[in-house]
Design a protein around this motif. Structure first.
Motif, PDB file in Angstrom:
ATOM      1  N   TYR A 850       0.830  -1.198   0.000  1.00 40.90           N
ATOM      2  CA  TYR A 850       0.000   0.000   0.000  1.00 40.90           C
ATOM      3  C   TYR A 850       0.865   1.248   0.000  1.00 40.90           C
ATOM      4  O   TYR A 850       0.565   2.234  -0.658  1.00 40.90           O
ATOM      5  N   SER A 857      -5.074   5.810  -2.206  1.00 45.19           N
ATOM      6  CA  SER A 857      -6.497   5.480  -2.337  1.00 45.19           C
ATOM      7  C   SER A 857      -7.276   6.241  -1.281  1.00 45.19           C
ATOM      8  O   SER A 857      -6.750   6.657  -0.262  1.00 45.19           O
ATOM      9  N   PHE A 865      -7.611  -1.548   2.162  1.00 38.61           N
ATOM     10  CA  PHE A 865      -6.294  -1.577   1.548  1.00 38.61           C
ATOM     11  C   PHE A 865      -5.544  -2.881   1.725  1.00 38.61           C
ATOM     12  O   PHE A 865      -4.474  -3.040   1.194  1.00 38.61           O
ATOM     13  N   GLY A 866      -6.104  -3.798   2.431  1.00 41.30           N
ATOM     14  CA  GLY A 866      -5.356  -5.041   2.519  1.00 41.30           C
ATOM     15  C   GLY A 866      -6.136  -6.091   3.261  1.00 41.30           C
ATOM     16  O   GLY A 866      -7.048  -5.795   4.005  1.00 41.30           O
TER      17      GLY A 866
END
Lengths: 993, 138
Positions: A850, A857, A865-866
């Protein structure tokens, strides 16, 4: 394909279904030559309401005639069982009026119920339960199909062959929507099990009913049975062979998942953030309760923060007075029914018919619905807030009151605690709730007690010192508490000078007990919130404490539990008195040495407060955390002088309550102050051997004074279906709530027994529950070598393991500081479900991808994000950068082979001490991105501040301390990992009790 | 004649003990039905606990002094229980936990009550017995 195992497991769950549920599909299969015909059923998948549809929709659908035959068949079944049930016609029709929506769904829960009774309970009970549910949807077809059973067998033979081809397409279809479909699967199971070849002993009793339906196909259907059952998988059988695959184990990587079935079934219920039950299917008999070995109860968070747009509506009944049931004092809610042209209403909890006060009268429309329904939030919302008239006050509403009791001994000054506290309080003065009325006061103490007169007419605060700690008195009792808006200047001057006043002190004593008494004397006129900042162990006057926590020999003896309760009766007595006078105590403890949190925690335990613990506080490191948490404590919306009661329908009773509060009578919880970060748990029991109602209602009522000085009642109402089958209870179980109640029970157990015993009790409960579940299924299935558990409880064993490895419970003397145990334990006693689940199974996320992507983002929250990784050391890749977040602290783990660019731009100097890394000092893209990421994580849960620790791979002992011991799926210090835990539980389940 | 007097005194002491225990039970029952608040209830009960212990101890000693060792022995378990509670500082009711302990406190007092009633009947029996014996002597 999930063909064989899963399916088989399922059959047992729903064997009951066969007679009725079985009907439609079976009848359908022969006639329906194409998959689409099945659609009406299939499409309905998710909600429970589905079953209701097949009965109805086909009629309306333009489908071929045979299809309509299918639904017809089912009603018949209903009709057949109708007679015994006719005694119970009441509930469903009466429920109808509140909302149409509601009506449609209503049948569903029952239907589910329907399936169950036969399998478990004695047939009569089962029948009794069935009939009412079916009635509403089925009425028309009933009479003609009086003897359906005879008719079906006639149809059967031709159908025998077709089912096979049909089964396959259906199976394919089902496989697609895996999760949502669960309830529906249940139905399918119903027809699946034309008795499995193994000979179902438990089903014998209802053989006669089943026979007509399933008799013929037995011979040539074994293959089909397998296929069918595989679809209808309810329980996921984890295949736990000795060499079990750790990757297959279920992990709650999405965090806390709230079951939605209940809110779909009863859309008028309050949101689950306010009230969650451990199972959304209330058992209907005591024998069921005794077979449900998990806690049966609820977790209530009456003031939970609602997202914008979903705030609880405020209703003012000004002239009418609040509409309540005469007998049980239930507040009017969406589930009450109106009769007699709108002149009366029936209480949903005690079924008493009440008159409607003149001002509240409204006509009913043709559906029996009040015409003003939509203007009345209390009739359409499960959560509502009433403005209480003067009858609900014993005294005028109190102003918000904050009183500070601050330790100014030398260690408090040196750690920088005093300065940080003074600074934070000053910055919050403008944001304290209840602006023009807020009261404030201060006492500081070391070996003497210092009072401050801050009358608005003074320019400088006046300090008075009382040194007689054995016979404490309050000088100037009237001017110690001042109105903040009048004296703000003086208070600010005081806070500015406070740190310098005691700069050169050398006092190492602490007269905490006398100071507490003094604060109590000042506050007991009004009540309010007392914030204690404590650094030095109390050494003078009453309430003296001694160093008692560092004796390893006590562990394992009978004296061990006494370490975790208040040493001196003074603390309990003070707590009881404070609660009586509406004083809530929040304790902030900072010491680097033993400070006896167990004793201090008692103060907040009985007054609805909480404990904040900052071990070895150093302003440089912990200041942010203290500032954030103190500011939140001071500025969050707080309900004052509150009492809470939870009412429930007849036959059910709450027996015990768990959390930080004091009971004022058997079921009245006294809360001097309460806010959105506090949750309470309670357990219930059945008073009668058999519940005859179809639904149980719960109503939480919190009467409080808002900061604005208004007396209010917040009411949350929820309806829960009654079920007659253990399998259904399991299916409706809510892991989060179960874990929350279990956790509180276990922590309470540590106060009276050894840690070892407390851990064993957790394990025993899990084992008993899963064994019971296994017994439900064991008869028909070859379960050897497999561990089965209900889908809804798949994370339960893991959470139980996490609980056993959590700070209050893990290991022995050396595994956690006594103070830490008590502080974390005290926090866990108040945490709402979401926070608790996060604390038990923290998230582990890899962030380096990221950070290195060019696009920033707009992700909000961690999810975007993950993905989360399992908490095991194998998840850590030495080329990565990971963030570990348990809701209270963040640990950033830096892999050995992390790309040097990243390390450089984050200014991570590996040679230096990583505990001093400061992200804000570096100014580049990467570090900005990381700090924005951390900010996002923190914003997602503002209740606590997550202090950030950097650790590098292989850096001992910090890595071990901050991260490795917390990877609970690994084997750590004498306790096994996840796989061993499962094996152990599996072994115990198999041992016959 | 002296013996009869001894039994009479013990009878009176036992009645006093019974009253104390029943009073405590009543406070607990009132609490359960929400007639009084836990603060008052526990204050009232706690006020009566030490008198109960002392009276019981006195009774035990009285039996011993007057040579009724069997009755003395019979009340020793009760005495031992009281002493143990006192030593562990468990004898007073804890107002904060009173509702969780309610059932246990009630059970404990009911057992005490039945124990006392048995003792009462025994001493009544002895009283009548000794009265009759006195009669025969005449």
């Amino acid at each position: 394909m999930a063909t064989d195992n899963p399916g088989r497991t399922n059959i047992p769950g729903r064997p009951a279904t066969t007679p009725f549920a079985a009907a439609p599909p079976q009848a359908a299969s022969p006639f329906m030559s194409s998959v689409p015909a099945i659609r009406p059923d299939a499409s309905g998948f998710r909600p429970f309401s589905t079953p209701a549809y097949p009965g109805v929709s086909p009629f309306s659908s333009p489908g071929p005639v045979p299809v309509s035959e299918a639904p017809g068949f089912r009603p018949a079944a209903g009709g057949r069982f109708n007679d015994p049930s006719s005694a119970l016609p009441g509930p469903p029709p009466s429920q109808v009026s509140p909302a149409l929506n509601y009506i449609q769904r209503f049948p569903t829960p029952q239907f589910t119920t329907t399936n169950q009774p036969i399998s478990v309970g004695p047939p009569p009970t089962g029948r009794a339960n069935l009939a009412p549910p079916l009635q509403p949807n089925v009425p028309p077809p009933q009479p003609p199909f009086g003897q359906p059973s005879a008719a079906i067998p006639a149809f059967r033979p031709p159908s025998q062959t077709p089912p096979v081809p049909i089964a396959t397409p259906l199976q394919g279809y089902v496989a697609a929507p895996p999760v949502s479909s669960s309830p529906y699967f249940g139905q399918q199971t119903g027809y699946a099990p034309p008795p499995p070849p193994m000979g179902v002993t438990s089903l014998q009793s209802r053989e006669p009913m089943q026979h007509p339906v399933s008799g013929p196909p037995i011979g040539n259907l074994p293959g089909l049975v397998e296929d069918f059952s595989s679809l209808s998988l309810r329980a996921v059988p984890g295949s736990m062979d000795p060499g079990l695959d750790a990757k297959e184990l279920p992990r709650p990587l999405e965090g806390d998942v709230v079951p939605t079935s209940l809110s779909e079934m009863y859309p008028l219920n309050c949101h689950p953030r306010y009230l969650r039950l451990t199972t959304n299917g209330m058992p209907n008999s005591q024998s069921l309760v005794s077979r449900w070995h998990l806690p049966l109860g609820a977790v209530v968070c009456p003031l939970a923060e609602a997202p914008e747009g979903e705030e609880v509506p405020i209703v003012n009944f000004a002239s009418t007075g609040i509409v309540r049931c005469r007998r049980c004092r239930t507040y009017v809610n969406p589930y009450v029914t109106f009769t007699d042209g709108g002149r009366k209403w029936r209480c949903n909890i005690c079924a008493l018919l009440n008159d409607i006060p003149g001002d509240y009268f409204a006509h009913l429309d043709v559906n029996g619905r009040r015409i003003d329904m939509d203007q009345r939030p209390e009739l359409i919302k499960g959560s509502v807030e009433f403005v209480a008239p003067t009858e609900y006050m014993v005294r005028p509403p109190m102003p918000p009151l904050y009183f500070f009791l601050i330790d100014v001994s030398v260690s408090a000054i040196r750690s920088g605690m005093l300065e940080a506290v003074a600074e934070t309080i000053k910055s919050c003065l403008d944001n304290l709730p209840g602006f023009p009325r807020t009261q404030i006061g201060f006492i500081t103490f070391d070996s003497t007690i210092h009072f401050y007169n801050m009358k608005s007419s003074l320019t400088q605060p006046q300090m008075m010192v009382v040194s007689d700690v054995d016979d404490i008195f309050v000088p100037l009792p009237d001017d110690l508490l001042v109105n903040l808006s009048e004296s703000q200047k003086v208070v600010e001057t005081f806070l500015d000078s406070l740190p310098s006043m005691f700069q050169d002190t050398l006092n190492v004593e602490s007269a905490f007990g006398p100071a507490l008494k003094a604060a109590f004397m000042v506050m007991n006129q009004l009540g309010g919130k007392l914030l204690i900042f404590q650094h030095t162990l109390p050494s003078l006057g009453v309430g003296r404490l001694r160093l008692r926590g560092d004796d390893p020999r006590v562990y394992g003896t009978d004296k061990e539990p006494s370490l975790r309760v208040a040493e001196d009766a003074f603390y309990k007595q003070m707590a009881a008195d404070m609660s009586k006078y509406q004083i809530a105590v929040d304790v902030y403890a900072f010491s680097d040495k033993y400070t006896d949190i167990a004793s201090f925690g008692t103060l907040s335990k009985y007054t609805g407060g909480q404990v904040y613990y900052y071990p070895s506080f150093q302003a440089a490191i912990h200041k942010d955390k203290l500032k954030h948490e103190l500011a939140r404590d001071l500025t969050r919306e707080t309900a004052w002088e509150a009492v809470m009661r939870i009412r429930c329908g007849k036959g059910v009773r709450f027996t015990s309550y768990h959390g930080n509060f004091m009971l004022r009578s058997t079921d009245l919880i006294a809360l001097p102050a309460v806010d959105c970060d506090k949750a309470f748990a309670m357990q219930l029991c059945l008073e009668e051997t058999l519940l005859t109602t179809q639904t149980v209602f719960f109503q939480v009522a919190l009467l409080y004074t808002s900061s604005s000085g208004e007396r209010r009642i917040r009411v949350h109402t929820a309806a829960v279906p009654v079920v007659a089958d253990l399998g259904e209870m399991y299916r409706q179980a809510d892991t989060g709530a179960i874990v929350s109640v279990l956790c509180r029970l276990t922590i309470e157990k540590t106060l009276s027994s050894k840690l070892e015993e407390a851990r064993n009790s957790v394990q025993l409960r899990i084992v008993k529950a899963l064994r019971e579940y296994r017994n439900l299924h064991a008869v028909q299935h070859r379960l050897a070598g497999r561990m089965i558990y209900p889908e809804s409880l798949k994370y339960l064993p893991l959470y139980a393991l996490a609980l056993c490895k959590s700070a209050p419970l893990r290991g022995g003397f050396a595994d956690a500081q006594l103070d830490e145990r008590c502080a974390v334990g005290s926090t866990m006693m108040i945490l709402p479900v979401k926070g608790l689940v996060k604390l038990l199974y923290p998230s582990l996320v890899r962030v380096d991808p990221y950070l290195s992507t060019k696009v920033i983002s707009q992700a909000n929250g961690v999810k975007d994000f993950g993905e989360r990784f399992p908490l095991t050391i194998e998840s850590l890749d030495s080329r990565g950068l990971y963030v570990f977040d348990d809701g209270f602290q963040l640990v950033i783990w830096i892999g050995k082979m992390l790309s040097p660019d990243v390390a450089r731009s984050l200014n991570l100097d590996f040679a230096a001490d990583l505990s001093k890394v400061n992200l804000s000092s570096t100014d580049n893209e990467l570090s900005k991105r990381l700090s924005s990421l951390l900010r996002k994580i923190r914003d997602s849960d503002p209740s606590y501040y997550q202090l950030c620790h950097f650790v590098r791979q292989g850096e001992q002992p910090r890595e071990g301390f901050y991260l490795l011991t917390k990877l609970l799926e690994d084997q750590t210090a004498g306790t096994g990992g996840y796989a061993e835990w499962i094996m152990q539980i599996h072994r115990q389940i198999q041992q016959t009790p | 004649m002296g013996d009869l007097f001894v039994w009479l005194v013990s009878f009176l002491i036992l009645i006093a003990l019974l009253i104390i225990v029943v009073y405590q039970l009543m406070c607990l029952a009132d609490l359960e039905f929400d007639y009084i608040n836990p603060y008052d209830s526990s204050a009232r009960i706690n006020k009566m606990i030490l008198p109960e212990f002392f009276t019981q101890g006195a009774l035990c000693l009285f039996f011993l002094m007057t040579g009724h060792w069997f009755m003395s022995l019979f009340s020793v378990p009760y005495l031992y229980y009281n002493v143990r509670m006192y030593r562990d500082k468990q004898h007073l009711i804890d107002v904060t936990e009173i509702f969780n302990m309610l059932n246990w406190e009630k059970k404990q007092r009911l057992i005490k009550l039945s124990y006392l009633i048995v003792t009462l009947f025994l001493s009544l029996f002895w009283m009548i017995y000794s009265a009759l014996e006195d009669d025969e002597d005449l």
